[in-house]
Design a protein around this motif. Structure first.
Motif, short mmCIF file in Angstrom:
data_model
loop_
_atom_site.label_atom_id
_atom_site.label_comp_id
_atom_site.label_asym_id
_atom_site.label_seq_id
_atom_site.Cartn_x
_atom_site.Cartn_y
_atom_site.Cartn_z
N THR A 168 -32.41 -18.04 30.10
CA THR A 168 -31.53 -17.31 30.50
C THR A 168 -30.45 -16.26 28.97
O THR A 168 -30.37 -16.85 28.40
CB THR A 168 -30.63 -17.71 31.57
OG1 THR A 168 -30.64 -16.47 31.92
CG2 THR A 168 -30.04 -18.49 30.64
N THR A 169 -30.53 -15.26 29.39
CA THR A 169 -29.23 -13.48 28.69
C THR A 169 -28.35 -13.48 28.68
O THR A 169 -27.67 -13.10 28.34
CB THR A 169 -30.59 -13.39 28.12
OG1 THR A 169 -31.06 -12.02 29.08
CG2 THR A 169 -31.79 -13.42 27.57
N ASN A 170 -27.92 -14.45 30.17
CA ASN A 170 -26.61 -14.20 30.90
C ASN A 170 -25.77 -14.78 30.32
O ASN A 170 -25.89 -16.10 29.91
CB ASN A 170 -26.66 -14.88 32.19
CG ASN A 170 -25.63 -13.76 33.10
OD1 ASN A 170 -24.10 -14.29 32.08
ND2 ASN A 170 -25.54 -13.79 34.66
N HIS A 180 -22.52 -15.42 30.60
CA HIS A 180 -21.28 -16.17 31.23
C HIS A 180 -21.61 -17.56 30.95
O HIS A 180 -22.87 -17.71 31.56
CB HIS A 180 -21.19 -15.87 32.72
CG HIS A 180 -20.59 -14.29 33.18
ND1 HIS A 180 -21.77 -12.99 33.30
CD2 HIS A 180 -19.90 -14.04 32.24
CE1 HIS A 180 -20.93 -12.93 32.65
NE2 HIS A 180 -20.04 -12.82 32.79
N ILE A 239 -23.68 -20.15 35.19
CA ILE A 239 -24.35 -19.23 36.20
C ILE A 239 -24.89 -19.89 37.68
O ILE A 239 -25.25 -21.28 37.54
CB ILE A 239 -25.30 -18.70 35.35
CG1 ILE A 239 -26.02 -19.70 35.00
CG2 ILE A 239 -25.08 -17.49 33.77
CD1 ILE A 239 -27.44 -19.41 33.74
N THR A 281 -28.10 -14.95 39.23
CA THR A 281 -27.31 -14.17 37.62
C THR A 281 -28.21 -14.83 36.71
O THR A 281 -28.09 -14.27 35.85
CB THR A 281 -25.84 -14.94 37.54
OG1 THR A 281 -25.62 -16.03 37.38
CG2 THR A 281 -25.01 -14.62 38.79
N ALA A 282 -29.11 -16.02 36.61
CA ALA A 282 -30.33 -16.56 35.45
C ALA A 282 -30.96 -15.91 35.75
O ALA A 282 -31.34 -14.96 34.21
CB ALA A 282 -29.99 -17.55 35.53
N ASP A 292 -30.68 -11.72 36.32
CA ASP A 292 -29.85 -10.71 36.72
C ASP A 292 -29.65 -10.19 34.43
O ASP A 292 -29.01 -10.29 34.68
CB ASP A 292 -28.43 -11.21 37.41
CG ASP A 292 -27.90 -9.72 37.42
OD1 ASP A 292 -28.43 -8.50 37.53
OD2 ASP A 292 -26.92 -9.83 38.18
N THR A 293 -30.38 -8.49 35.16
CA THR A 293 -30.52 -8.65 34.13
C THR A 293 -29.64 -7.29 33.51
O THR A 293 -29.17 -6.63 32.79
CB THR A 293 -31.49 -7.28 33.57
OG1 THR A 293 -31.83 -6.63 34.84
CG2 THR A 293 -33.16 -8.09 33.13
N THR A 294 -28.43 -7.67 34.21
CA THR A 294 -27.23 -6.87 34.49
C THR A 294 -26.72 -7.67 33.73
O THR A 294 -24.70 -6.83 33.40
CB THR A 294 -26.80 -5.93 35.74
OG1 THR A 294 -26.75 -7.45 36.65
CG2 THR A 294 -27.60 -5.37 35.72
N TYR A 295 -26.85 -8.99 33.71
CA TYR A 295 -25.68 -9.95 33.26
C TYR A 295 -24.40 -9.54 34.31
O TYR A 295 -23.27 -10.16 33.67
CB TYR A 295 -24.90 -9.60 32.10
CG TYR A 295 -26.77 -9.57 30.84
CD1 TYR A 295 -27.54 -10.32 30.90
CD2 TYR A 295 -26.26 -8.86 29.69
CE1 TYR A 295 -28.46 -9.91 29.86
CE2 TYR A 295 -27.87 -8.36 28.71
CZ TYR A 295 -28.72 -9.24 29.42
OH TYR A 295 -29.88 -9.44 28.43
N SER A 296 -24.17 -9.67 35.56
CA SER A 296 -23.04 -10.37 35.91
C SER A 296 -22.55 -11.23 36.27
O SER A 296 -23.24 -12.17 35.85
CB SER A 296 -23.38 -9.10 37.23
OG SER A 296 -23.90 -8.82 37.93
#
Length: 267
Positions: free
Chosen positions: A183-185, A187, A190, A194-195, A197-201
């Motif tokens: 994952t690139t999130n 936060h 997660i 959200t893991a 989610d490409t918008t990194y919410s």
């Protein structure tokens, strides 16, 4: 309120404006019924009476909405004075009763996984709010230096990890990497949505499910942690440094915990 007037600024969302209108509508109707024809006629006493129609959180909402609306009207030149300026809301000035020690000792037993244990410790030990926790970044946690940075508007608060928090943070990091290794999130916390989610919410949960089995709310446990510290150390600066709270909030807890020492202090 959308920020598109004479002085451009960051605007409120339509959802926020709808909430504002939900609060304002009955107040404006009452003022119209009293013969008020323009918001320029509204005085501080009118604002105080409007706030006094409610108690607790609803009263605070009225104060906040009227303050923001009159500030925007004055900024745009619609009104020439702000009747809410300098008005301090004191409707919620009593801290909830303390949570008993046996209930506090039992809260961790209700957690089912590393995620819930980490959240529980952040609230019960370090008195973080839901907003604080949701917006923690992975880079904010530094296990080698045993600290966690909490970023708040205009400032940051550094938490030095105790042994329990360190263990829970380490366990969550291992679980996070095991479940979502690519994952690139950014936060720290997660979930399965959200893991990827490409918008990194940040996570959208209010953590209600984490605290429901305890029979206590997240806010109650957070407030009790600060209150307990206030009983132990009657120093508002200590509370400000430990929890990153404002001077007004720190003094409120100190006054509640030690009324005999603060009753004669100047306002």
């Amino acid at each position: 309120m959308r920020g598109e007037g004479k002085w451009e600024h960051t605007g409120r969302t339509y959802r926020s404006i709808a909430r504002y209108w939900h609060v304002l509508d009955p107040i404006l109707k009452d003022w119209l019924a009293d013969g008020v024809e323009s918001l320029r006629e509204i005085t501080r006493d009118d604002v105080k009476r409007a706030i006094a129609t409610r108690k607790g959180t609803p009263a605070r909402s009225i104060h906040i909405v009227l303050r923001n609306v009159f500030r925007a009207l004055r900024q745009e030149g619609v009104t020439f004075r702000d009747p809410t300026r300098g008005l301090v809301f004191a409707g919620i000035n009593k801290i909830p009763p303390s949570v008993s020690s046996d209930r506090l000792a039992d809260v961790l037993s209700h957690t089912q996984n590393d995620f819930q244990r980490f959240v529980m410790v952040l609230v019960c030990v370090h008195a973080l709010s839901g907003t604080d926790i949701r917006h923690l970044l992975l880079t904010d946690l530094d296990l080698s230096r045993e600290r966690l940075i909490v970023r708040r508007p205009g400032k940051r608060h550094i938490i030095y990890l105790d042994e329990l928090t360190y263990r829970c943070a380490s366990a969550w990091l291992r679980e996070r990497h095991r479940r979502w290794p690519v994952t690139t999130n950014p936060h720290l916390l997660i979930n399965r949505w959200t893991a990827v989610d490409t918008t990194y919410s940040p996570i959208g949960t209010t953590f209600t499910a984490v605290f429901r089995p305890t029979g206590l709310t997240m806010q109650t446990l957070r407030q009790d942690r600060i209150r307990d510290e206030a009983f132990e150390v009657d120093d508002p600066l200590h509370l400000m440094r430990l929890f990153g709270i404002s001077s007004q909030t720190a003094m409120r807890y100190i006054t509640e915990a030690h009324p005999e020492r603060t009753a004669k202090l100047p306002r």
